[in-house]
Design an enzyme around this catalytic site. Structure first.
Site, PDB file in Angstrom:
ATOM      1  N   HIS A 109       0.858  -1.122   0.169  1.00  0.00           N
ATOM      2  CA  HIS A 109      -0.031   0.121  -0.016  1.00  0.00           C
ATOM      3  C   HIS A 109       0.906   1.337   0.073  1.00  0.00           C
ATOM      4  CE1 HIS A 109       1.066  -0.722   4.055  1.00  0.00           C
ATOM      5  NE2 HIS A 109       1.101   0.762   4.309  1.00  0.00           N
ATOM      6  N   HIS A 156       5.288   6.664  -1.340  1.00  0.00           N
ATOM      7  CA  HIS A 156       5.941   5.547  -1.675  1.00  0.00           C
ATOM      8  C   HIS A 156       5.089   3.855  -1.255  1.00  0.00           C
ATOM      9  CE1 HIS A 156       6.293   5.985   2.541  1.00  0.00           C
ATOM     10  NE2 HIS A 156       6.561   4.776   2.675  1.00  0.00           N
TER      11      HIS A 156
HETATM   12  P1  2AM Z   1       4.954   2.949   5.333  1.00  0.00           P
HETATM   13  O1  2AM Z   1       3.772   3.801   4.828  1.00  0.00           O
HETATM   14  O2  2AM Z   1       6.313   3.599   5.106  1.00  0.00           O
HETATM   15  O3  2AM Z   1       4.934   1.676   5.017  1.00  0.00           O
HETATM   16  C1  2AM Z   1       1.321   1.272   9.392  1.00  0.00           C
HETATM   17  O4  2AM Z   1       2.356   1.332  10.314  1.00  0.00           O
HETATM   18  C2  2AM Z   1       1.588   2.011   8.197  1.00  0.00           C
HETATM   19  O5  2AM Z   1       1.753   3.507   8.563  1.00  0.00           O
HETATM   20  C3  2AM Z   1       3.085   1.652   7.677  1.00  0.00           C
HETATM   21  O6  2AM Z   1       2.618   1.631   6.175  1.00  0.00           O
HETATM   22  C4  2AM Z   1       3.880   2.858   7.836  1.00  0.00           C
HETATM   23  O7  2AM Z   1       4.872   2.928   6.812  1.00  0.00           O
HETATM   24  C5  2AM Z   1       2.996   3.715   8.254  1.00  0.00           C
HETATM   25  N1  2AM Z   1       3.562   4.566   9.145  1.00  0.00           N
HETATM   26  C6  2AM Z   1       3.786   4.305  10.320  1.00  0.00           C
HETATM   27  N2  2AM Z   1       4.079   5.466  11.009  1.00  0.00           N
HETATM   28  C7  2AM Z   1       3.830   6.449  10.232  1.00  0.00           C
HETATM   29  C8  2AM Z   1       4.187   7.983  10.450  1.00  0.00           C
HETATM   30  N3  2AM Z   1       4.741   8.383  11.435  1.00  0.00           N
HETATM   31  N4  2AM Z   1       4.075   8.753   9.434  1.00  0.00           N
HETATM   32  C9  2AM Z   1       3.641   8.415   8.416  1.00  0.00           C
HETATM   33  N5  2AM Z   1       3.475   6.937   8.165  1.00  0.00           N
HETATM   34  C10 2AM Z   1       3.530   6.043   9.143  1.00  0.00           C
END
Ligand code: 2AM
Length: 222
Positions: A69, A153
């Site tokens: 995702h 991304h």
């Molecule tokens: P990602 O988008 O890089 O994969 C659950 O943890 C999801 O939320 C993951 O997909 C993660 O990274 C994203 N995520 C976790 N913490 C975050 C943050 N502080 N800011 C933005 N995205 C975050």
């Protein structure tokens, strides 16, 4: 907790449809398989292993992180700043459950993460939080001056002990270097595109043909 507090998801985002949930990791695996055999990569192996002599199997090095995702807003069940406002944004409500076509334009690898850069259209940018890049400024200071959507991304894998939030930060770091005028050291012309090295174990492959990935805008509760 009151019901209202638990009705916000962990995050909102575009979830790749099952038709490409397999294809994108395959492309990424092909890339990793080739990358760790390249002389240019071996020359900088110490970035990954801490030792020049050691070998690395990138396919094993990175662990997959579940359904693919592209996160738009991390809400943390309402605890993240701006979560409620995002969920109430009319554009978010209108698009919820709709199909989109994401354009994957680059793959990047660092000692921490492997990911795909998503180049958002103007329509898709309406679902992008205005402060997504600024939020990263404590870690990547130049992020605040990068264009909206720069952080978009798909996390394809993380090294042992690394949280997926790192993937977007790694991408911002590379884009910040580009903005400063660093073009990266040309490393290899690959079938998928041209590979460049940005120092400290940072590699970016600009895809010759962007990968089109159909995705549904929705949310994840966990
Ligand atoms: P990602 O988008 O890089 O994969 C659950 O943890 C999801 O939320 C993951 O997909 C993660 O990274 C994203 N995520 C976790 N913490 C975050 C943050 N502080 N800011 C933005 N995205 C975050």
């Amino acid at each position: 907790a009151p019901l209202e507090e638990v009705t916000l998801p962990l995050f909102f985002g575009w979830f790749l449809l099952s038709s490409v949930q397999e294809k994108v990791p395959c492309t990424s695996m092909d890339f990793l398989k080739t990358l760790d055999t390249l002389e240019a990569f071996k020359k900088h192996l110490v970035d990954f292993t801490g030792k020049a002599e050691k070998e690395v199997d990138l396919e094993q090095y990175f662990k997959p992180q579940g359904a693919l995702h592209c996160t738009t807003k991390f809400c943390n069940y309402g605890k993240a700043e701006g979560a409620k406002e995002y969920a109430e944004n009319p554009a978010v409500k209108e698009s919820y459950g709709s199909a989109f076509e994401l354009s994957l334009t680059a793959l990047f690898v660092t000692p921490r993460t492997v990911g795909a850069r998503v180049s958002l259209t103007d329509e898709q940018l309406k679902l992008w939080p205005a402060d997504a890049e600024k939020e990263a400024a404590s870690v990547v200071p130049a992020a605040a001056s990068l264009p909206l959507g720069s952080r978009a991304h798909i996390t394809l894998g993380c090294a042992e002990g690394v949280e997926p939030v790192q993937t977007g930060l790694d991408l911002l770091e590379i884009l910040a270097l580009q903005q400063e005028g660093q073009e990266g050291e040309p490393a290899e012309e690959m079938e998928l595109g041209s590979l460049k090295y940005y120092g400290e174990g940072r590699w970016l492959l600009s895809l010759r043909e962007p990968v089109c990935a159909p995705a549904c805008f929705s949310s994840f509760y966990g």
